[in-house]
Design an enzyme around this catalytic site. Structure first.
Site, PDB file in Angstrom:
ATOM      1  N   HIS A 173       0.768  -1.195   0.064  1.00 62.37           N
ATOM      2  CA  HIS A 173      -0.003   0.113  -0.080  1.00 62.37           C
ATOM      3  C   HIS A 173       0.735   1.342   0.094  1.00 62.37           C
ATOM      4  CE1 HIS A 173      -3.436  -2.727   1.326  1.00 62.37           C
ATOM      5  NE2 HIS A 173      -2.327  -3.203   1.776  1.00 62.37           N
ATOM      6  N   SER A 294      15.147  21.050 -16.134  1.00 65.84           N
ATOM      7  CA  SER A 294      13.996  21.745 -16.345  1.00 65.84           C
ATOM      8  C   SER A 294      14.305  23.080 -17.205  1.00 65.84           C
ATOM      9  CB  SER A 294      13.120  22.272 -15.138  1.00 65.84           C
ATOM     10  OG  SER A 294      12.590  23.413 -15.406  1.00 65.84           O
ATOM     11  N   LYS A 300      16.056  21.282 -10.839  1.00 68.44           N
ATOM     12  CA  LYS A 300      15.624  20.007 -11.320  1.00 68.44           C
ATOM     13  C   LYS A 300      16.330  18.893 -11.916  1.00 68.44           C
ATOM     14  CE  LYS A 300      11.716  18.927 -11.076  1.00 68.44           C
ATOM     15  NZ  LYS A 300      10.534  19.473 -11.649  1.00 68.44           N
ATOM     16  N   GLU A 307       9.510   8.074 -17.131  1.00 63.85           N
ATOM     17  CA  GLU A 307       8.069   8.781 -17.360  1.00 63.85           C
ATOM     18  C   GLU A 307       7.557   8.243 -18.700  1.00 63.85           C
ATOM     19  OE1 GLU A 307       7.855  13.059 -16.167  1.00 63.85           O
ATOM     20  OE2 GLU A 307       9.841  12.309 -15.090  1.00 63.85           O
TER      21      GLU A 307
END
Ligand code: ARG
Length: 477
Positions: A173, A294, A300, A307
């Site tokens: 979980h 970024s 970043k 992704e």
């Protein structure tokens, strides 16, 4: 072919109506736009070499059946080999206004040897030809996917090896569950990928049936030795029924499923690494070379490749679902709907191969951060082990679970941890807690206390890693 197989066919001058394979029955030339709509050369050009291979074998079968004279068959084979060579050398060769790759190869043949070429299609249909080509194509491409899977498993095994005895939390979980070896985590993903490898192999097994001799749907009236033809083309069997064979694309469905499920596993690897490499977890560091920055936020470092793998998984699942939907209402025999198999399969294959390679590069680049994983593997994660301690001293598990639940509640309320409990405090919860309890309840002891071969017990993980390595070596030999 070394070309980009997805590249669109260059526009060529319109063909005259006599150039289509089926022009005889029609009064005029087909509507240009509609013809282009139903043409498939732009994508089935990936099957070029397979089509040539199948045609060479078919010329031999026709010769064996007495349909082609030896000289004609030899001329056909020489011309086909020549065409294949040109195609291999020149990626732009396989293009034109032909309806499909089968028509392209036939046109090339006719341009070279004339009437002998016009005999090659005797007793054969494009319906069985396309099935054969796809089966041959999968036979050469599935091993490429499997090889890329082995490379990824090897990258995971190398990480497991490097992780040594480092501990980390396992999750259920997405809440901290129990301590495990970080190696056990890497090998978990390897276990799923090994099933994918077998599944891709099973798709190849389904494709391993030779469809020629089925004709358009009813079989062929020429004395084709299908068993010999199957052997010649490297198939272990001949299809069982010509009507079924005309429309059987189960091997495509199975391959699409194998690709989609492999993508699902890659997506889950991606998700784990994205989460574990975030500032919040900090368990893994992704190397700069496989991360992106970024344009706005200078700090970043983003896991874009992962992704994208996660995102592309939607496409692969879509290809499977879309293809099954295309199949479900088809009447028996060939229907042009079946042409939709190829773009689905080719894109699934390209997507999977690219995703496997990107994931392998990222996994290979990871640095495990024990300073973050080990503290996270202690604390309340040891509650099960406290319960097991009581069970070993005769307390029924349900009762022990309740006692330890009470301890956890008190510790959380006091902002404390198991190691902070004094011997008296332990005994206050149950008099069976001895003086050894503090030393016994550690993450390392919890991992070493596991007993089963699939557990995170260090010997078991070592054996699992050895097994994976043997598998990699076998698959690479
Ligand atoms: N391009 C077709 C396909 O991919 C080849 C078979 C065509 N057969 C036919 N009867 N139109 O399925």
């Amino acid at each position: 072919m070394t070309s980009d197989p997805g590249r669109a066919t260059a526009t060529r001058p319109a063909m005259t109506d006599s150039q289509h394979l089926w022009s005889g029955r029609f009064a005029g030339a087909p509507d240009e736009e509609v013809f282009r709509f139903q043409a498939s050369l732009a994508f089935d050009r990936r099957l070029f070499e397979d089509d040539v291979e199948g045609s060479i074998a078919w010329s031999e079968a026709l010769e064996g059946a007495g349909v082609l004279a030896a000289e004609e068959a030899a001329a056909i084979r020489a011309a086909l080999s020549d065409i294949r060579e040109i195609g291999r050398r020149d990626p732009d060769f396989v293009s034109g206004n032909d309806e499909d790759v089968h028509a392209f190869v036939e046109r090339q043949l006719v341009e070279r040897i004339g009437d002998a070429a016009r005999r090659l299609h005797t007793g054969r249909s494009r319906n069985e030809q396309v099935s054969l080509d796809l089966r041959l194509y999968l036979r050469r491409r599935l091993p490429v996917l499997q090889g890329a899977l082995v490379d990824l498993v090897a990258a995971l095994a190398a990480q497991a090896d490097r992780a040594g005895s480092v501990l980390m939390p396992s999750y259920t979980h997405l809440r901290r569950a129990q301590p495990v070896l970080a190696a056990h985590f890497f090998l978990a993903h390897a276990a799923a990928l090994r099933r994918d490898h077998a599944r891709l192999g099973a798709a190849g097994g389904e494709a391993d049936a030779m469809p020629l001799g089925s004709g358009a749907v009813a079989g062929t009236s020429y004395a084709i030795d299908t068993a010999a033809l199957a052997r010649r083309l490297g198939f272990s069997r001949v299809v069982a029924n010509s009507i079924d064979a005309a429309a059987d694309r189960d091997f495509v469905s199975t391959a699409l499923h194998a690709c989609a499920l492999t993508m699902v596993h890659l997506s889950r690897i991606a998700e784990d690494v994205i989460v574990f490499s975030s500032e919040e977890f900090g368990y893994l560091e992704i190397a700069d070379r496989v991360a992106t920055g970024s344009s706005l936020m200078p700090q970043k470092k983003n896991p874009d490749p992962l992704e994208l793998v996660r995102g592309k998984t939607g496409r692969a699942i879509g290809h499977l679902a879309g293809w099954l939907a295309a199949m479900k209402g088809l009447p028996s025999g060939y229907n042009k709907d079946l042409q939709e198999d190829k773009e689905a399969l080719f894109d699934a294959e390209t997507t999977l191969l690219g995703s496997l390679r990107a994931t392998t590069a990222v996994i290979g680049s990871l640095t495990l951060q024990p300073a973050r994983t080990e503290p996270a593997a202690a604390g309340m994660l040891l509650a099960t082990d406290v319960a097991d301690y009581l069970v070993a001293r005769g307390v029924p598990f349900r009762r022990a679970h309740e006692v330890v639940g009470g301890i956890v509640r008190d510790l959380l309320a006091g902002g404390r941890d198991f190691p902070s409990l004094t011997a008296e405090e332990w005994r206050g919860y149950d008099e069976r807690f001895g003086d050894d309890v503090g030393a016994r309840i550690t993450a390392r002891a919890a991992v070493e206390a596991r007993r089963t071969p699939q557990s995170t017990r260090p010997e078991a993980v070592r054996a699992a890693l050895a097994d994976v390595r043997t598998w990699i070596a076998t698959e690479r030999s």
